[in-house]
Scaffold this motif. Structure first.
Motif, mmCIF file in Angstrom:
data_model
loop_
_atom_site.group_PDB
_atom_site.id
_atom_site.type_symbol
_atom_site.label_atom_id
_atom_site.label_comp_id
_atom_site.label_asym_id
_atom_site.label_seq_id
_atom_site.Cartn_x
_atom_site.Cartn_y
_atom_site.Cartn_z
ATOM 1 N N TYR A 167 19.404 59.755 89.310
ATOM 2 C CA TYR A 167 20.120 59.131 88.204
ATOM 3 C C TYR A 167 19.213 58.280 87.337
ATOM 4 O O TYR A 167 18.179 57.783 87.770
ATOM 5 C CB TYR A 167 21.345 58.355 88.683
ATOM 6 N N VAL A 170 19.758 58.289 79.590
ATOM 7 C CA VAL A 170 19.625 59.544 78.857
ATOM 8 C C VAL A 170 18.169 59.778 78.425
ATOM 9 O O VAL A 170 17.453 58.838 78.097
ATOM 10 C CB VAL A 170 20.589 59.536 77.642
ATOM 11 N N THR A 175 17.203 66.318 83.745
ATOM 12 C CA THR A 175 17.365 67.760 83.591
ATOM 13 C C THR A 175 16.029 68.465 83.785
ATOM 14 O O THR A 175 15.942 69.513 84.425
ATOM 15 C CB THR A 175 17.960 68.063 82.199
ATOM 16 N N SER A 198 25.862 72.478 84.393
ATOM 17 C CA SER A 198 26.250 71.107 84.044
ATOM 18 C C SER A 198 27.651 70.868 84.589
ATOM 19 O O SER A 198 28.439 71.809 84.734
ATOM 20 C CB SER A 198 26.229 70.910 82.537
ATOM 21 N N ASP A 231 24.384 69.085 86.961
ATOM 22 C CA ASP A 231 23.759 68.117 86.047
ATOM 23 C C ASP A 231 24.834 67.266 85.370
ATOM 24 O O ASP A 231 25.915 67.759 85.063
ATOM 25 C CB ASP A 231 22.976 68.909 84.979
ATOM 26 N N ASP A 232 24.514 66.013 85.129
ATOM 27 C CA ASP A 232 25.411 65.103 84.391
ATOM 28 C C ASP A 232 26.791 65.006 85.015
ATOM 29 O O ASP A 232 27.812 65.205 84.347
ATOM 30 C CB ASP A 232 25.533 65.548 82.928
ATOM 31 N N GLN A 234 28.516 62.627 85.791
ATOM 32 C CA GLN A 234 29.434 61.587 85.288
ATOM 33 C C GLN A 234 30.575 62.183 84.479
ATOM 34 O O GLN A 234 31.629 61.575 84.337
ATOM 35 C CB GLN A 234 28.679 60.550 84.440
ATOM 36 N N SER A 263 22.724 65.211 89.305
ATOM 37 C CA SER A 263 22.188 64.169 88.427
ATOM 38 C C SER A 263 23.341 63.462 87.747
ATOM 39 O O SER A 263 24.428 64.015 87.602
ATOM 40 C CB SER A 263 21.260 64.747 87.369
ATOM 41 N N ALA A 264 23.087 62.234 87.349
ATOM 42 C CA ALA A 264 24.099 61.464 86.622
ATOM 43 C C ALA A 264 23.399 60.350 85.871
ATOM 44 O O ALA A 264 22.219 60.067 86.111
ATOM 45 C CB ALA A 264 25.117 60.869 87.587
ATOM 46 N N ASP A 265 24.116 59.725 84.970
ATOM 47 C CA ASP A 265 23.501 58.612 84.247
ATOM 48 C C ASP A 265 23.724 57.283 84.970
ATOM 49 O O ASP A 265 23.300 56.247 84.498
ATOM 50 C CB ASP A 265 23.995 58.570 82.787
#
Ligand code: ADP
Ligand code: MG
Length: 464
Positions: A167, A170, A175, A198, A231-232, A234, A263-265
């Protein structure tokens, strides 16, 4: 022009014939706010795909345009949409090459009904970006843990940690690292089935499978992966049935010793509107965060990019860029590309002077992003004649509450902090309280010109 809001205020459903008009209206406003030159280059080439009363979907003809619009004008578009599009909550830009069918997987199913469906290619490498390899990834203090963990995943035969949860903010390389894992494993273990997707797309595929009563093959597809990368993540916040499905897929893969990479923010525990059991499950393996870049890392990335572009850029220019473009790596690369492209177009050498000229808007927006929660609290408290202690206190006097809501709202729109982070800085308030404040101001801004004026005054004090 000022009545524009009122025209739409009571309109609940947006008729499709209205959509283009609404977009034209927003275009006018954007043109004024970004200037006609930037407008012609970046905003005008966008097309409207759909607006369902909540989410606005625009299309760009290529990834470069899309990325550029998001990093550079995303916030402005959102702000203007908030003011002018009734119900607006969300902006999405999809890539839609001219003269091809729409990639329906990134559009809400109901908007896509009449459009031919296209399935994701079975060969997963088609979804990976050629440039996103380990070789092209520059390692520095902020990302060394994430990098080492990503490498380890490729080497291990059975997962050492599951999931690997990457994490960070941006444009910091999440990625890139996931694609690098994909490339590497596909070289080392040809037999392994790798899926990279994603979270948004996972959701759309899931919804699509329900619509076409084909959930069995959806489940089979994802549960047969040896390596599943999402991916992402969140973006699954608030999407309960997708979370449910994801949770089961996840458990099954982990139980079978198949590697999951997420993955995440935000960190697992900070994910908003995600079920507790899923959050805790996501934190079971290795959680590796990618920190904001340092000057050294930014310089390293620029130097390697210059090598790749087979061009030459004076060291002082690279240092200048590394010092000034601090927001994220995507923007840093974009800045370098622009400087190089400009020099080759006008046939002149790259100097510090031309660089500053070419990047004037970008440099300004990077300054703008440096506003902190502390700044916002100080300036807002000062504007309303309160102390910071009062501002973050629990006192419920009406004017003070407005000042507090306003400060919280500004933190949300001017910094990249999450509701949770903001809550912490406002006397440890819960994230739902923070969301409530933001919503309150958003709603009242429509009808109250005094609040709009306050907002402008405080922003001016903050030099944004
Ligand atoms: P995120 O997914 O975290 O938003 P990306 O992985 O898309 O960010 O990275 C944004 C851009 O920055 C990409 O072009 C990527 O190649 C580049 N980038 C990010 N980190 C690095 C790095 N450490 N070295 C080289 N390029 C990087
Ligand atoms: Mg990403």
């Amino acid at each position: 022009m000022n009545n524009q809001n009122d025209d739409y205020e009571f309109q609940v459903f947006i008729h499709p014939s209205q959509v283009q008009n609404l977009w034209n209206n927003i275009n006018e406003k954007l043109k004024k706010s970004v200037g006609s030159k930037a407008y012609e280059s970046w905003i005008k080439p966008l097309n409207i795909v759909n607006y369902d009363g909540k989410k606005l979907i625009l299309s760009a003809s290529n990834r470069f345009l899309k990325d550029r619009v998001i990093t550079q004008y995303g916030r402005e578009i959102e702000l203007i949409c908030k003011k002018n599009l009734p119900g607006f909550q969300d902006l999405e830009i999809i890539i839609q090459e001219e003269n091809t069918t729409v990639n329906t997987s990134s559009i809400e199913p109901k908007a896509a009904i009449s459009i031919q469906e296209e399935d994701a290619p079975e060969d997963f490498t088609q979804q990976l970006d050629r440039r996103f390899t380990f070789e092209n990834f520059i390692v520095g203090k902020p990302n060394e843990l994430a990098y080492a963990a990503a490498m380890r995943v490729c080497e291990a035969n059975t997962p050492g940690f599951n999931p690997l949860f990457l994490y960070g903010g941006v444009g910091l390389g999440k990625t890139h690292l996931m694609h690098a894992i994909g490339w590497r494993i596909s070289e080392l273990h040809k037999e392994k089935k790798i899926i990279y997707i994603s979270a948004e797309k996972f959701m759309y595929e899931f919804i699509k499978s329900i619509r076409y009563k084909d959930t069995v093959s959806f489940k089979e597809k994802f549960r047969s992966a040896h390596i599943l990368m999402i991916d992402d993540v969140q973006f699954i916040g608030g999407k309960d049935s997708t979370q449910e499905e994801f949770f089961h897929t996840f458990n099954e893969l982990v139980d079978n010793n198949h590697q999951v990479i997420i993955s995440a923010d935000k960190s697992p525990s900070d994910l908003e509107n995600v079920q507790e059991r899923l959050k805790s499950r996501l934190g079971w393996g290795l959680v590796a965060d990618i920190h904001p870049t340092t000057f050294e890392l930014r310089l390293g990335i620029l130097e390697s990019k210059v090598d790749m572009l087979k061009t030459q850029v004076p060291q002082e220019v690279l240092q200048f860029l590394a010092e000034k473009i601090i927001s994220n790596i995507r923007e840093l690369e974009g800045a370098l590309n622009r400087v190089v492209a400009h020099a080759s177009l006008v046939g002149r050498k790259i100097t510090l002077d031309t660089t500053q000229n070419v990047l004037r808007d970008l440099l300004k927006s990077n300054e703008r992003r440096m506003v902190t929660i502390d700044d916002i609290q100080a300036k807002t408290a000062d504007f309303y004649h309160y102390s910071i202690a009062e501002l973050i206190s629990t006192r419920r006097q009406q004017r003070l509450m407005y000042a507090r809501h306003m400060a919280i709202y500004l933190c949300k729109i001017l910094t990249s902090k999450s509701y949770v982070d903001i809550g912490k800085k406002f006397g440890n308030r819960d994230h739902t309280t923070i969301m409530h404040s933001v919503k309150k101001i958003e709603e009242e801004l429509y009808s109250r010109s005094d609040l709009r004026e306050d907002l402008e005054h405080i922003k001016r004090k903050l030099h944004v």
